[in-house]
Design a protein around this motif. Structure first.
Motif, mmCIF file in Angstrom:
data_model
loop_
_atom_site.group_PDB
_atom_site.id
_atom_site.type_symbol
_atom_site.label_atom_id
_atom_site.label_comp_id
_atom_site.label_asym_id
_atom_site.label_seq_id
_atom_site.Cartn_x
_atom_site.Cartn_y
_atom_site.Cartn_z
ATOM 1 N N UNK A 74 -9.000 21.766 -3.238
ATOM 2 C CA UNK A 74 -8.763 20.273 -2.517
ATOM 3 C C UNK A 74 -9.386 19.156 -2.815
ATOM 4 N N UNK A 75 -8.824 17.994 -2.777
ATOM 5 C CA UNK A 75 -9.267 17.111 -2.650
ATOM 6 C C UNK A 75 -8.845 16.263 -1.458
ATOM 7 N N UNK A 76 -9.227 14.899 -1.118
ATOM 8 C CA UNK A 76 -8.825 14.185 -0.240
ATOM 9 C C UNK A 76 -8.306 12.909 -0.672
ATOM 10 N N UNK A 80 -7.232 7.478 7.064
ATOM 11 C CA UNK A 80 -8.055 8.433 7.048
ATOM 12 C C UNK A 80 -7.689 9.428 5.713
ATOM 13 N N UNK A 81 -8.514 10.458 5.439
ATOM 14 C CA UNK A 81 -8.291 11.223 4.252
ATOM 15 C C UNK A 81 -7.053 12.220 4.511
ATOM 16 N N UNK A 82 -6.187 12.557 3.657
ATOM 17 C CA UNK A 82 -5.307 13.515 3.716
ATOM 18 C C UNK A 82 -5.513 14.547 2.697
ATOM 19 N N UNK A 83 -5.626 15.947 3.312
ATOM 20 C CA UNK A 83 -6.094 16.983 2.171
ATOM 21 C C UNK A 83 -4.615 17.144 1.086
ATOM 22 N N UNK A 84 -5.179 17.152 -0.091
ATOM 23 C CA UNK A 84 -4.193 17.228 -1.219
ATOM 24 C C UNK A 84 -5.016 18.606 -2.229
ATOM 25 N N UNK A 85 -4.084 19.525 -2.450
ATOM 26 C CA UNK A 85 -4.509 20.596 -3.160
ATOM 27 C C UNK A 85 -3.968 20.313 -4.466
#
Length: 403
Positions: A74-76, A80-85
């Motif tokens: 995962x990164x963001x 605000x941050x959204x989780x992105x795999x």
């Protein structure tokens, strides 16, 4: 995955800033860092508000579908941050992931740019096609293609945020991508780009390390900016990398079950691609390797480039593949793919026939996860070299006499 799009054709961020950001992702302190110098990343270097002083550890999940296919973490993205795999892919150079604009993307929790105050939506739309895909099937009729939109946003990894990072949001994808449990791809090519470039500007050593493991072992990890010497045996052996964007190392020969041939003794440049699960060689080399394993391994007509044999014959079949490289000190060493990797499972169209590890692809010499999961690997951008040490039960050995 090996991208067929040239690095120079892709838009890169002109500037970026790195700041500390709260995150539950681990920040790991490496036991050993051997980097001596850094390659200056492309793009204008801006002021850095907070330095990324420690190596960043990213836990990786294994996409397992009868065999190990991909490792992803995962990164963001956004504020605000959204989780992105993403798959951290050494076979490509850019960041792309599925967005809510993509109606052909089956993945859930797609990135929504309208919810990020720092997202800048670009107007350039392009396609990215890949020479290798997610699984073990050969790419046929250009069936791994992404249509993407340019943009920029803040990208956060392991509590460190980089601003104004160039990225692409996926707005259309071919059906082959729909089995993916992850949203996209973070390129980790041999030149520092994107988020990785921002970290090097912030003072982090320009290298990363992979601890890829089989599904049965788990605890796989990407370590950005360091080397964890608790995860391998003995000393790392380094070889010069020669790729421009790709990670390529010159090999002097291949042997199978302790034997080689005139075809397999030819020098070749081998690409190391963490985003590809099996291995690919030209047709002549592929068939020379199979000839040393079993005469019953034949091309599988329904999938050009794939080979197989009756599943009843494959278990226990000797198929140890040694690929010989030369270290920076001039000493030859082998990277070994054990026999257990030969069987990658039955073909969907013929469950009685099992696909074998090596795909034929003329013009491409590439090894992927089937080799990398048996070694701890260091991808040293600053010194343009790769390092390997035994991982788990695998053995990194000097070559013995070959027949």
């Amino acid at each position: 995955m090996l991208s067929t799009v040239a690095l120079g054709l892709l838009a890169l961020a002109a500037s970026s800033e790195v700041t500390a950001a709260p995150s539950d992702a681990p920040v790991a302190k490496p036991q050993k860092i051997t980097l001596q110098s850094r390659v200056t990343p492309k793009g204008h270097v801006t002021a850095v508000r907070a330095k990324a002083a420690q190596a960043i550890g990213v836990p990786l999940d294994d996409f397992f579908l009868g065999t190990d296919l991909q490792w992803f973490g995962n990164i963001s993205v956004g504020t605000p941050p959204q989780t992105v795999s993403v798959v951290f892919d050494t076979g490509s150079q850019t960041l792309e992931f599925a967005s809510t604009e993509c109606t052909t993307c089956n993945q859930t929790n797609k990135f929504d740019g309208s919810k990020s105050s720092t997202y800048v939506r670009g107007n350039r739309i392009t396609t990215l096609d890949f020479a290798t895909g997610v699984g073990v099937d050969p790419v046929v009729n250009n069936d791994y293609v992404l249509t993407v939109r340019s943009g920029t946003d803040t990208v956060t990894v392991g509590g460190v945020a980089a601003k104004d990072i160039s990225l692409f949001t996926i707005i259309k994808q071919t059906p082959k991508f729909n089995i993916d449990p992850f949203l996209g791809i973070q390129g980790m090519g041999s030149q520092a780009e994107g988020f990785f470039a921002a970290l090097t500007r912030a003072g982090l050593p320009s290298l990363f390390s992979y601890f890829l493991t089989p599904h049965t072992v788990g605890n796989a990890e990407l370590l950005i900016g360091g080397i964890d010497d608790t995860k391998f045996k003995g000393d790392l052996i380094y070889a010069n990398q020669q790729g421009d964007g790709d990670w390529e190392v010159e090999s002097s020969q291949i042997s199978v079950n302790g034997k080689t041939t005139s075809v397999l003794k030819q020098s070749r440049s081998v690409i190391f691609d963490s985003g590809t699960s099996n291995i690919l060689f030209d047709t002549q080399t592929t068939e020379a390797m199979y000839a040393l394993i079993s005469p019953n391994i034949k091309p599988f007509a329904a999938e050009p480039g794939a080979y197989g044999l009756p599943c009843s014959e494959i278990d226990g079949l000797p198929a140890t593949i040694d690929i010989t490289f030369t270290s920076q000190s001039g000493t030859p060493f082998n990277l070994t793919i054990p026999s257990s990797e030969l069987n990658v499972g039955p073909f969907a169209s013929d469950p009685s026939t099992c696909q074998t590890l090596i795909n034929a692809f003329d013009g491409l010499e590439l090894v992927g996860g089937s080799l990398l999961k048996h070694y701890y690997s260091v991808w040293d951008v600053g010194n343009q070299r790769m390092g390997f040490a035994p991982n788990g039960e695998s053995l990194l050995s000097y070559p013995r006499g070959r027949g």
